[in-house]
Each structure stands twice: as structure tokens, then as C-alpha cells.
Design an enzyme around this catalytic site. Structure first.
Site, mmCIF file in Angstrom:
data_model
loop_
_atom_site.group_PDB
_atom_site.id
_atom_site.type_symbol
_atom_site.label_atom_id
_atom_site.label_comp_id
_atom_site.label_asym_id
_atom_site.label_seq_id
_atom_site.Cartn_x
_atom_site.Cartn_y
_atom_site.Cartn_z
ATOM 1 N N GLY A 1 -31.264 -18.953 17.970
ATOM 2 C CA GLY A 1 -29.942 -19.350 17.606
ATOM 3 C C GLY A 1 -29.892 -19.359 16.030
ATOM 4 N N CYS A 2 -29.141 -20.216 15.764
ATOM 5 C CA CYS A 2 -28.768 -20.184 14.127
ATOM 6 C C CYS A 2 -30.020 -20.287 13.393
ATOM 7 C CB CYS A 2 -27.800 -21.617 13.949
ATOM 8 S SG CYS A 2 -27.600 -21.859 12.134
ATOM 9 N N PHE A 3 -30.046 -19.650 12.141
ATOM 10 C CA PHE A 3 -31.520 -19.815 11.366
ATOM 11 C C PHE A 3 -31.688 -20.847 10.540
ATOM 12 C CE2 PHE A 3 -29.863 -15.360 9.648
ATOM 13 C CZ PHE A 3 -28.985 -16.130 8.724
#
Length: 218
Positions: free
Chosen positions: A20-22
Site C-alpha cells: 500500500g502507501c509506502f
């Protein structure tokens, strides 16, 4: 102030995950014992030179450099399975896909066995893909150590350059601690060795304590 020990030069292995979002996972792994460095970027697609505004067919990933004598690939996978931004069963766009990129046959076997075990735990179909490591394109500088970069005076004291945002062991650790991740014992041990002025040691501790119960977020 003593020199900041940005670099740890020992043999390391690589792990590459899409979760997902890093931003959140950069902080999570940065504060994990045995992890030496982290950097975030784009990988997995066939197109070249992806950017955040034009990621094309790539996925947001985190590349982890770790000491295999201090943490195992299996332990990293435990964090992978337990900390997805959008869950393991949710169908989402390629940018935020659940992805394991293996760097050798041993990692491939471990990842595949790990996926089998996770499937037993879930009643829904898992969306995780296991693929060979591909070209890693580092994300733009403002994505690297995003939590830490919200504290510009601390970054100035650390003398962080774009290169160090990707390569510094200290930056990886502090990026996690500022977000309230890692153990208090580890925090105190690291801060004693980082060479920061005492007022910045207290500054980091303050944000660690205020954020430690907030959990991961982007």
C-alpha cells in the site's frame, strides 16, 4: 556534536515489498531491529522512469537492506502480512498492490510457503503477488523518510542530503521513532549512539511518546 554515524557497512540482504502507501512502511521497517537501511520507490511494471504523478503500471514498494544475522526473511514477512495499508483481500489499483519481490530462490520458497499459511487464515481470496525482483526506481526525494522530513530542523542537524535520505541508517531509525514505532529500549540505545545534541535527543523522545499509540498511517 560528534559525527553522525549514517552508514553501517556490513554484508546485507535485500527484501522488497509492496504494502500500500509506502510512507507508513518506511517508518515501520526503519524502526525494526536488524534493518540497516530503507528506501521507497516504484517497481514491478514494464514501463520506464515512473514518477509519483505518472506511476503507470508500477507499484509503490519499499526496499529493505537487512542484516540476516540479526533478523530473518521470515520475520520481515511477518511484518509484511500484518501491516498492509489497504488489507490483503481488498481489490485495489496496481499502485497500492500487495506484492512480494524475491531476490533469490530461497526468498521465493519462503514467500510461497508463507503465502500458503496466510491463505489458511483468511476466508477471502488474498491479492498478494509473488514475483522476481525487478528494476527499482527510487521515489522522489520528498517521499524518502517522509515522517522525518516533517521535522526540518532535525534534518538540518543530521545534515541529510538526498542520497542520505535513501542510505542513512540513522535516518531510517529516526523516521520510525518520530512516528512512535520501535521499542523504548531500542530508542534509548540508538539515541545514545547517534551523536545528537541533547535538546534533539529530547525532541525525538517527545514525538516518540506522543505518537507511539497512533499506529501506522499515511
Amino acid at each position: 556534536m560528534s559525527a553522525i554515524p549514517h552508514q553501517i557497512i556490513i554484508p546485507f540482504d535485500k527484501a522488497t515489498f509492496g504494502m500500500g502507501c509506502f510512507w507508513a512502511n518506511d517508518a515501520l521497517f526503519g524502526a525494526t531491529p536488524g534493518v540497516l537501511r530503507t528506501r521507497v520507490g516504484y517497481s514491478g511494471g514494464n514501463t520506464v522512469k515512473p514518477t509519483y504523478k505518472n506511476i503507470m503500471d508500477h507499484t509503490e514498494v519499499i526496499e529493505i537492506h537487512y542484516d540476516p544475522n540479526a533478523i530473518s526473511y521470515e520475520q520481515l514477512l511477518e511484518l509484511f502480512w500484518d501491516n498492509h495499508e489497504y488489507g490483503l483481500t481488498t481489490k485495489i489499483k496496481r499502485q497500492y498492490a500487495s506484492l512480494i519481490q524475491y531476490h533469490n530462490n530461497e526468498q521465493k520458497s519462503i514467500a510461497e510457503e508463507s503465502l500458503k499459511k496466510e491463505r489458511i487464515k483468511h476466508k477471502e481470496e488474498l491479492r498478494t503477488e509473488i514475483k522476481p525482483a525487478a528494476i527499482f526506481y527510487p521515489a522522489e526525494d520528498y517521499h524518502q523518510k517522509y515522517r522525518l522530513q516533517q521535522h526540518p530542523e532535525l534534518c538540518k542537524v543530521l545534515m541529510l542530503t538526498p542520497q542520505l535520505l535513501q542510505e542513512s541508517h540513522v535516518a531510517a531509525r529516526l523516521n520510525g521513532y518520530i512516528a512512535g514505532l520501535g521499542t523504548e529500549e531500542m530508542l534509548n540505545t540508538d539515541l545514545a549512539s547517534f551523536g545528537l545534541p541533547d535538546n534533539y535527543v529530547q525532541y525525538v523522545k517527545k514525538f516518540y511518546m506522543s505518537n507511539k499509540s497512533t499506529g501506522l498511517f499515511c
